[in-house]
Design a protein around this motif. Sequence first.
Motif, PDB file in Angstrom:
ATOM      1  N   PRO A  69       0.812  -1.214   0.000  1.00  0.00           N
ATOM      2  CA  PRO A  69       0.000   0.000   0.000  1.00  0.00           C
ATOM      3  C   PRO A  69       0.845   1.263   0.000  1.00  0.00           C
ATOM      4  N   LYS A  70       0.437   2.233  -0.811  1.00  0.00           N
ATOM      5  CA  LYS A  70       1.130   3.509  -0.855  1.00  0.00           C
ATOM      6  C   LYS A  70       1.115   4.099   0.546  1.00  0.00           C
ATOM      7  N   GLY A  71       2.281   4.562   0.996  1.00  0.00           N
ATOM      8  CA  GLY A  71       2.387   5.151   2.318  1.00  0.00           C
ATOM      9  C   GLY A  71       2.987   4.215   3.364  1.00  0.00           C
ATOM     10  N   LEU A  72       3.246   2.962   2.988  1.00  0.00           N
ATOM     11  CA  LEU A  72       3.836   2.012   3.952  1.00  0.00           C
ATOM     12  C   LEU A  72       5.317   1.779   3.679  1.00  0.00           C
ATOM     13  N   GLY A  73       5.918   2.634   2.871  1.00  0.00           N
ATOM     14  CA  GLY A  73       7.355   2.534   2.629  1.00  0.00           C
ATOM     15  C   GLY A  73       7.779   1.274   1.892  1.00  0.00           C
ATOM     16  N   GLY A  74       6.904   0.731   1.044  1.00  0.00           N
ATOM     17  CA  GLY A  74       7.239  -0.446   0.251  1.00  0.00           C
ATOM     18  C   GLY A  74       7.017  -1.764   0.961  1.00  0.00           C
ATOM     19  N   ARG A  75       6.517  -1.734   2.214  1.00  0.00           N
ATOM     20  CA  ARG A  75       6.246  -2.977   2.938  1.00  0.00           C
ATOM     21  C   ARG A  75       4.982  -3.637   2.412  1.00  0.00           C
ATOM     22  N   GLN A  76       5.007  -4.970   2.382  1.00  0.00           N
ATOM     23  CA  GLN A  76       3.844  -5.733   1.933  1.00  0.00           C
ATOM     24  C   GLN A  76       2.803  -5.821   3.040  1.00  0.00           C
ATOM     25  N   LYS A  77       1.543  -5.928   2.607  1.00  0.00           N
ATOM     26  CA  LYS A  77       0.453  -6.107   3.555  1.00  0.00           C
ATOM     27  C   LYS A  77      -0.558  -7.053   2.925  1.00  0.00           C
ATOM     28  N   LYS A  78      -1.096  -7.953   3.737  1.00  0.00           N
ATOM     29  CA  LYS A  78      -2.154  -8.826   3.233  1.00  0.00           C
ATOM     30  C   LYS A  78      -3.387  -7.969   3.002  1.00  0.00           C
ATOM     31  N   LEU A  79      -4.043  -8.201   1.884  1.00  0.00           N
ATOM     32  CA  LEU A  79      -5.244  -7.435   1.564  1.00  0.00           C
ATOM     33  C   LEU A  79      -6.304  -7.623   2.649  1.00  0.00           C
ATOM     34  N   GLN A  80      -6.374  -8.830   3.188  1.00  0.00           N
ATOM     35  CA  GLN A  80      -7.315  -9.132   4.274  1.00  0.00           C
ATOM     36  C   GLN A  80      -7.060  -8.208   5.476  1.00  0.00           C
ATOM     37  N   ASP A  81      -5.784  -7.992   5.822  1.00  0.00           N
ATOM     38  CA  ASP A  81      -5.436  -7.115   6.941  1.00  0.00           C
ATOM     39  C   ASP A  81      -5.733  -5.649   6.612  1.00  0.00           C
ATOM     40  N   PHE A  82      -5.481  -5.261   5.358  1.00  0.00           N
ATOM     41  CA  PHE A  82      -5.791  -3.898   4.928  1.00  0.00           C
ATOM     42  C   PHE A  82      -7.291  -3.631   5.075  1.00  0.00           C
ATOM     43  N   PHE A  83      -8.114  -4.581   4.615  1.00  0.00           N
ATOM     44  CA  PHE A  83      -9.564  -4.424   4.741  1.00  0.00           C
ATOM     45  C   PHE A  83      -9.974  -4.318   6.213  1.00  0.00           C
ATOM     46  N   SER A  84      -9.363  -5.142   7.073  1.00  0.00           N
ATOM     47  CA  SER A  84      -9.670  -5.082   8.509  1.00  0.00           C
ATOM     48  C   SER A  84      -9.275  -3.725   9.091  1.00  0.00           C
ATOM     49  N   ASP A  85      -8.093  -3.222   8.710  1.00  0.00           N
ATOM     50  CA  ASP A  85      -7.597  -1.951   9.236  1.00  0.00           C
ATOM     51  C   ASP A  85      -8.522  -0.783   8.883  1.00  0.00           C
ATOM     52  N   ILE A  86      -9.103  -0.815   7.683  1.00  0.00           N
ATOM     53  CA  ILE A  86     -10.004   0.281   7.290  1.00  0.00           C
ATOM     54  C   ILE A  86     -11.449  -0.026   7.676  1.00  0.00           C
ATOM     55  N   LYS A  87     -11.635  -1.123   8.406  1.00  0.00           N
ATOM     56  CA  LYS A  87     -12.942  -1.531   8.928  1.00  0.00           C
ATOM     57  C   LYS A  87     -13.982  -1.754   7.827  1.00  0.00           C
ATOM     58  N   LEU A  88     -13.533  -2.371   6.723  1.00  0.00           N
ATOM     59  CA  LEU A  88     -14.454  -2.719   5.642  1.00  0.00           C
ATOM     60  C   LEU A  88     -15.141  -4.037   6.013  1.00  0.00           C
ATOM     61  N   PRO A  89     -16.482  -4.051   6.102  1.00  0.00           N
ATOM     62  CA  PRO A  89     -17.187  -5.279   6.484  1.00  0.00           C
ATOM     63  C   PRO A  89     -16.864  -6.433   5.533  1.00  0.00           C
ATOM     64  N   ARG A  90     -16.779  -7.641   6.092  1.00  0.00           N
ATOM     65  CA  ARG A  90     -16.474  -8.829   5.283  1.00  0.00           C
ATOM     66  C   ARG A  90     -17.399  -8.955   4.082  1.00  0.00           C
TER      67      ARG A  90
END
Length: 133
Positions: A69-90
């Motif tokens: 994700p842009k803004g994480l300094g090139g670090r990888q993130k699981k899309l599942q965790d990204f969705f959880s972080d932004i509180k997007l309902p399953r």
Amino acid sequence: VSPFPLRGIGVEIPGEVVWSLTGQRVTVSMKPAVEMTNQPHSSEMHLDADTFTPELRLRSWMPGDIFCPKGLGGRQKKLQDFFSDIKLPRSQRVKVPLLVAPEGILWVGGLREDERFQVSSATTSIVIATMTV
């Protein structure tokens, strides 16, 4: 839900497709970098055309999907965790269109772009993706 969103649909450059789960229209075009002056807004994304293979697909997320994700300094993130972080309902996650190239997820539609494909001072051609309802 039909299997279409998981497999995805091809997106030409230039081209336009309708995301069947939400009715959103995704339009993709290309311009020389010298013609670009404006900053994209949340429903638009600018990509460096030389950083990925132009074999684009629009698809739903799948377990195990990762991006930088842009803004994480090139670090990888699981899309599942990204969705959880932004509180997007399953129940809404499968509806989010992903613009994907063979190299990875370019854009989590309307939410975040992948840092690896962003425009830089060395960019010569820009791919513009726009999402409208």
